[in-house]
Design an enzyme around this catalytic site. Structure first.
Site, short mmCIF file in Angstrom:
data_model
loop_
_atom_site.label_atom_id
_atom_site.label_comp_id
_atom_site.label_asym_id
_atom_site.label_seq_id
_atom_site.Cartn_x
_atom_site.Cartn_y
_atom_site.Cartn_z
N TYR A 172 -45.31 24.69 -73.87
CA TYR A 172 -45.73 24.07 -72.60
C TYR A 172 -47.24 23.87 -72.60
O TYR A 172 -48.00 24.83 -72.74
CB TYR A 172 -45.29 25.00 -71.47
CG TYR A 172 -45.91 24.77 -70.10
CD1 TYR A 172 -46.48 25.83 -69.41
CD2 TYR A 172 -45.87 23.53 -69.48
CE1 TYR A 172 -47.01 25.67 -68.15
CE2 TYR A 172 -46.41 23.35 -68.21
CZ TYR A 172 -46.97 24.41 -67.55
OH TYR A 172 -47.50 24.25 -66.29
N ASP A 176 -40.84 34.16 -70.91
CA ASP A 176 -40.92 33.31 -69.73
C ASP A 176 -39.55 32.67 -69.57
O ASP A 176 -39.17 31.77 -70.33
CB ASP A 176 -42.01 32.25 -69.93
CG ASP A 176 -42.22 31.38 -68.70
OD1 ASP A 176 -41.33 31.40 -67.80
OD2 ASP A 176 -43.23 30.68 -68.63
N ILE A 221 -38.27 30.99 -67.01
CA ILE A 221 -38.34 30.09 -65.85
C ILE A 221 -37.19 29.08 -65.82
O ILE A 221 -36.80 28.60 -64.77
CB ILE A 221 -39.71 29.38 -65.80
CG1 ILE A 221 -39.92 28.69 -64.46
CG2 ILE A 221 -39.87 28.40 -66.96
CD1 ILE A 221 -41.29 28.04 -64.31
N LYS A 259 -38.06 25.69 -61.23
CA LYS A 259 -37.21 24.83 -62.05
C LYS A 259 -35.74 24.97 -61.65
O LYS A 259 -35.04 23.98 -61.47
CB LYS A 259 -37.36 25.17 -63.53
CG LYS A 259 -38.80 25.21 -63.99
CD LYS A 259 -39.49 23.86 -63.88
CE LYS A 259 -40.94 23.95 -64.30
NZ LYS A 259 -41.66 22.69 -64.12
#
Lengths: 473, 495
Positions: free
Chosen positions: A145, A230, A232, A273
């Site tokens: 990312y 992570d 997410i 998300k």
């Protein structure tokens, strides 16, 4: 005397990357179905806009939560005053239950180990502040990312050392790549404090295999460092193989509070998300280490979640009927949408990595490059933005080591706009490249140019910095 | 397990393991005492009354009424729900334009409309806590310093310095001139820092002041602006209490001052929040307003780490652009604060407790120096422990604000209802009144009588034992041949 800080004067915020430049171009000329049909279609934004109707209908039936009410009584004053960095207990309970539900209840989370933060942006930065000193490093698998360059490095002074992953094995993390990254850091005199992975992966749109997770755990155990996962996108794993959380693997390996590695494995989560609520700024840190929880809790003062939002979402997420239905419906719609994108790409002679999660596809446009270089990737990207009018994210902005890969988002726009985007792409490819439709398998097509250009020799892997192949601040 | 924990602590950062979050200060210890035994009028009438929390609870009824009348702003109508997805999806760090406009307008009204603000300079942050830290990250590097007049808000230690590595250099103020900030004091602090090779990047002032509750006069502000311009350093004005001004002198904000002065605007930055003026600390609305374009630009990018929830932006954009509501709120809030201040300070006067005359804020800066056995930090701590543990009022000792004079205490009065104020005053009255009675009784006895280590206090329905913690009854001060009458910490202040 320099008037502003170093943070303020150098480009360490990372916002000059093409990832953000594409957004800027989109903002200058955004597509609109009626008012600007030739505008740029935004496919560079990993947002989940597919299931708002479910939340809206819940709101319509449950107006109390948004009206600062509980059991008919106004609790406005109580909420307006609530700034306890431990968070609203009911909300934390609802969050951990939701996190468990997403993981098929194979693991449970203790609300006392959850720290609320203003989005995953804040959660990730807070973790780095807690785990590393300026000048130390974290290892991150590429591609990653683009926002990590800002979130993890900018104000913390910590370095990112990439763990290079390639298409040869579907960009999976290997033991060799991990070791190489670790050695690279040592060569640059950077003390490695941990590994940070995103699972499911952004930008790959794939979930990590059990093997990869075992590998990571062994690695961090061996090196005595942290592992931040992570997660997410954990609620966006829409098809098999199913999502495996690092917490599940800890359990598998019978790691509990008596094992050293237990306290060094941490999770980042957010509702941005899975629930499509990036505006509400709801992030979370989860750690088994009491000291990390304590430090992170204090640090969360700099970015707490609005009590108004905690109250609303507490009511929403406590409604098990809603969460069960939402998770299932979300998977269904994401799966369908991804299928549409893949098929549209195939019609344009473009294939992508076999993805089972996320809000995007990792698209293979290597065959469309003039040469196997990042310059060629940038050229292609500019054509796609400025001529085809699609904003997609070039792999180089995600620090991919191989040119030609692009992240294309599919959940942030209506279906008909996605279809239009695919038509434009098909027309572009047809005009410039004359590439036949892919037969459905994830392979790159052979290139035949109408302009008679041929692929140049493969160039050796590029470094962005000659001194040390690590992206500086 | 223990060794694993300590091994793991080596793996944490210095920031995570140092004490620079400042939470071990007595400022927070009092809160803990309250948390363990909180006052409740019916369920726990003997509990600790929280007077250490600078919250504004006086005008929620007005806000609740507005919310009821404007359900759209809370997604509570069909029309409101329609907005849900666009709001929930909005994470642009510029914030909603309507929100920024509403904030700029509100800031202007809170300053009596004497100045205006540009919405494009409004940058969001995670409360004033986030705003103060963000400004430091923009203006200073680790090791740099900012001057801060003392006494100052205890959490500045954390907010300004914990993760940023910025140092605080205090500019000491004292009661000799009612704690005014003098140019001489600022210059002295600056020179001292310079001589110690500390790079001073700026000065932070809180105006209205916490904990003093006073506003800075125009002359002082002008001299500070002159100073920072001369030294080419920044001026950060924390104006978080701007709308809590309830009596004269009228509030002069920094924007007013620089309008009329030759000043480099790139040095001027304002921190603001809705936590005190509106009583919304839970909504986490912090604002950085800078006259420096680079700071606005970079600050905006940094605000990603602490944006205001779009749900909250949406509601407040609607609420704060309702001009009738805002005007009514500001006027009513000010009136109620004035009244509460009057009631409370009258109560103090009745028992001879003096305080700094103030015109703003949510608290009173109480002078209990005459009640100290020793005019030292220890003496202040002794008194404070008695007030918290025995009198059961959580007040904040001046030392937690780095006040250089022992004996001052900040006591908050806007975070409770009228009845609780009465209870608090009653406790103070009973305490001091009982002490007066005890003194009168002692007077008729022999002056050589040994000081009793226990003083019995009587409250309305019970008798408590009063133990002087850490005080030796045989201390020279107590048995001074120069004072024939033995003193307690609670001797009447007024002579």
């Amino acid at each position: 005397m320099r008037m502003l800080s170093r943070n303020a004067t150098f480009n360490s915020h990372g916002q000059d990357s093409s990832y953000f430049l594409g957004w800027q171009e989109y903002e200058k000329n955004p597509y609109h179905e009626v008012h600007n049909t030739n505008g740029i279609i935004q496919m560079g934004l990993a947002e989940n806009q597919l299931c708002f109707d479910l939340l809206e209908s819940w709101l319509a039936k449950n107006p109390e939560a948004a009206a600062f009410k509980k059991n008919g009584e106004s609790i406005f004053a109580e909420l307006a005053l609530f700034q306890d960095y431990h968070g609203l207990p009911a909300f934390k309970k609802a969050m951990v239950d939701f996190m468990a539900e997403i993981r098929g209840n194979k693991v449970t989370f203790d609300p006392n180990h959850l720290v609320l933060t203003a989005g995953a942006t804040s959660a990730n930065e807070t973790f780095i502040f807690c785990l590393a000193d300026p000048g130390e490093a974290v290892l991150i698998p590429t591609p990653y990312y683009p926002g990590f360059d800002r979130d993890l490095k900018w104000r913390t002074g910590v370095e990112i050392v990439p763990i290079h992953c390639t298409n040869s094995n579907g960009f999976q993390i290997t033991e060799t790549a991990l070791e190489e990254a670790y050695q690279e850091a040592e060569k640059c005199n950077l003390r490695v404090k941990g590994v940070l992975v995103t699972n499911p992966s952004n930008p790959l749109g794939t979930t990590m295999t059990r093997n990869e997770l075992y590998l990571l755990l062994s690695f961090v155990e061996d090196k005595g460092i942290h592992l931040i996962s992570d997660e997410i996108y954990s609620g966006t794993a829409f098809s098999s193989p199913s999502f495996i959380s690092v917490m599940e693997v800890l359990k598998d390996r019978n790691c509990d509070e008596n094992s050293e590695v237990w306290q060094r494995v941490h999770v980042v989560y957010s509702l941005s998300k899975d629930l499509g609520l990036p505006g509400f700024r709801v992030g979370a840190i989860y750690s088994n280490d009491d000291m990390v929880v304590a430090a992170a809790t204090k640090m969360s003062s700099f970015g707490l979640v609005s009590s108004q939002t905690q109250h609303l979402l507490s009511a929403m997420l406590s409604d098990k009927k809603l969460t069960k239905n939402y998770i299932a419906e979300n998977h269904k719609r994401l799966k369908q949408r991804q299928k549409n994108l893949v098929s549209g790409l195939q019609k344009a002679g473009i294939s992508c990595l076999n993805g089972n999660a996320g809000l995007f596809c990792w698209v293979d446009m290597r065959h469309l490059l003039r040469s196997n270089t990042f310059e060629a990737e940038m050229e292609l990207w500019k054509k796609i933005v400025y001529e085809v009018h699609l904003n997609i994210s070039p792999g180089s902005s995600c620090h991919c080591t191989e040119p030609g890969w692009f992240r294309v988002c599919f959940a942030n726009l209506p279906e008909r706009t996605l279809d239009l985007a695919m038509q434009r792409l098909k027309a572009f490819v047809g005009e410039y490249y004359n590439v036949p439709e892919v037969n459905g398998r994830s392979q790159s097509s052979h290139l035949s140019h109408s302009r008679g250009q041929s692929l140049t020799k493969w160039v050796s892997r590029l470094s962005f910095d000659d001194r040390c192949p690590i992206h500086g601040r | 397990m223990a060794s694993s924990a300590s091994k793991n602590s080596l793996l944490l950062s210095k920031i995570a393991t140092n004490e620079k979050h400042g939470e071990n200060s007595p400022y927070f210890n009092g809160w803990k005492a309250y948390d363990q035994n909180p006052f409740h009028p019916t369920e726990n009438p003997e509990g600790v009354i929280q007077m250490g929390l600078a919250e504004n609870q006086l005008s929620f009824d007005l806000v609740e009424e507005w919310i009821r009348k404007n359900p759209k702003a809370s997604f509570c109508t069909a029309e409101g729900v329609e907005k849900f997805r666009s709001v929930a999806n909005f994470q642009d760090y510029h914030g909603f334009p309507e929100f920024r406009q509403a904030i700029a307008t509100f800031m202007s009204k809170a300053r009596g409309g004497r100045v205006t603000f540009d919405p494009d300079r409004v940058v969001m942050s995670g409360g004033a806590t986030g705003a103060n830290e963000l400004v430091m990250f923009c203006l200073a590097d680790p090791g740099d310093a900012f001057l801060i007049p003392s006494p100052y808000y205890p959490a500045y230690y954390r907010d300004l310095g914990w993760r940023t590595g910025v140092q605080i250099v205090p500019v000491d103020c004292d009661s000799s001139n009612n704690f005014k900030i003098t140019k001489e004091a600022v210059e002295a602090a600056y020179e001292k820092a310079k001589n110690n090779n500390i790079k001073v990047k700026g000065l932070i002032i809180t105006n209205p002041s916490n904990p003093l509750g006073t506003t800075l006069d125009k002359d002082t502000l002008e001299s500070l602006v002159t100073f920072i311009n001369q030294k080419n350093i920044h001026l950060v004005c924390d104006e978080i209490y701007a709308a809590t001004v309830f009596s004269s002198p009228k509030y002069t904000c920094i924007t007013q001052v620089i309008q009329d002065m030759d000043c480099n605007p790139n040095l001027i930055h304002i921190v603001y929040s809705l936590s005190k003026d509106m009583g919304f600390p839970g909504l986490r609305v912090g604002i950085v307003y800078s006259y420096n374009d680079d700071v606005v630009n970079i600050g905006r990018k940094m605000s990603s780490f602490g944006l205001v929830s779009s749900q909250t932006q949406h509601m407040l954009a609607s609420m704060l652009s309702d001009e009738d509501f805002v005007e009514k709120f500001l006027a009513t809030s000010s009136k109620r604060l004035a009244k509460r201040h009057r009631v409370f300070t009258k109560g103090l006067e009745e028992v001879g407790i003096s305080y700094l005359k103030s015109n703003a804020g949510l608290f009173c800066w109480m002078d209990l120096r005459r009640l100290l056995k020793d005019q030292t930090l220890d003496g202040e701590m002794v008194l404070w422990r008695v007030i918290v543990n025995e009198v059961k009022l959580n007040v904040s000792p001046g030392s937690s604000f780095k006040c250089v004079e022992p004996g001052w205490f900040r006591v908050c009065f806007a975070n409770m209802d009228d009845d609780t104020v009465e209870v608090a005053l009653k406790r103070i009255r009973a305490l001091v009144g009982q002490e007066k009675k005890a003194q009168e009784q002692a007077q008729v006895k022999s002056t050589k009588k040994r000081w009793q280590s226990n003083l019995r206090l009587s409250f309305s329905s019970s008798t408590r034992r009063f133990e002087q913690e850490g005080v030796s009854v045989k201390s020279p001060h107590m048995m001074s041949p120069h004072s024939p009458m033995p003193h307690t910490p609670f001797v009447r202040a007024i002579t």
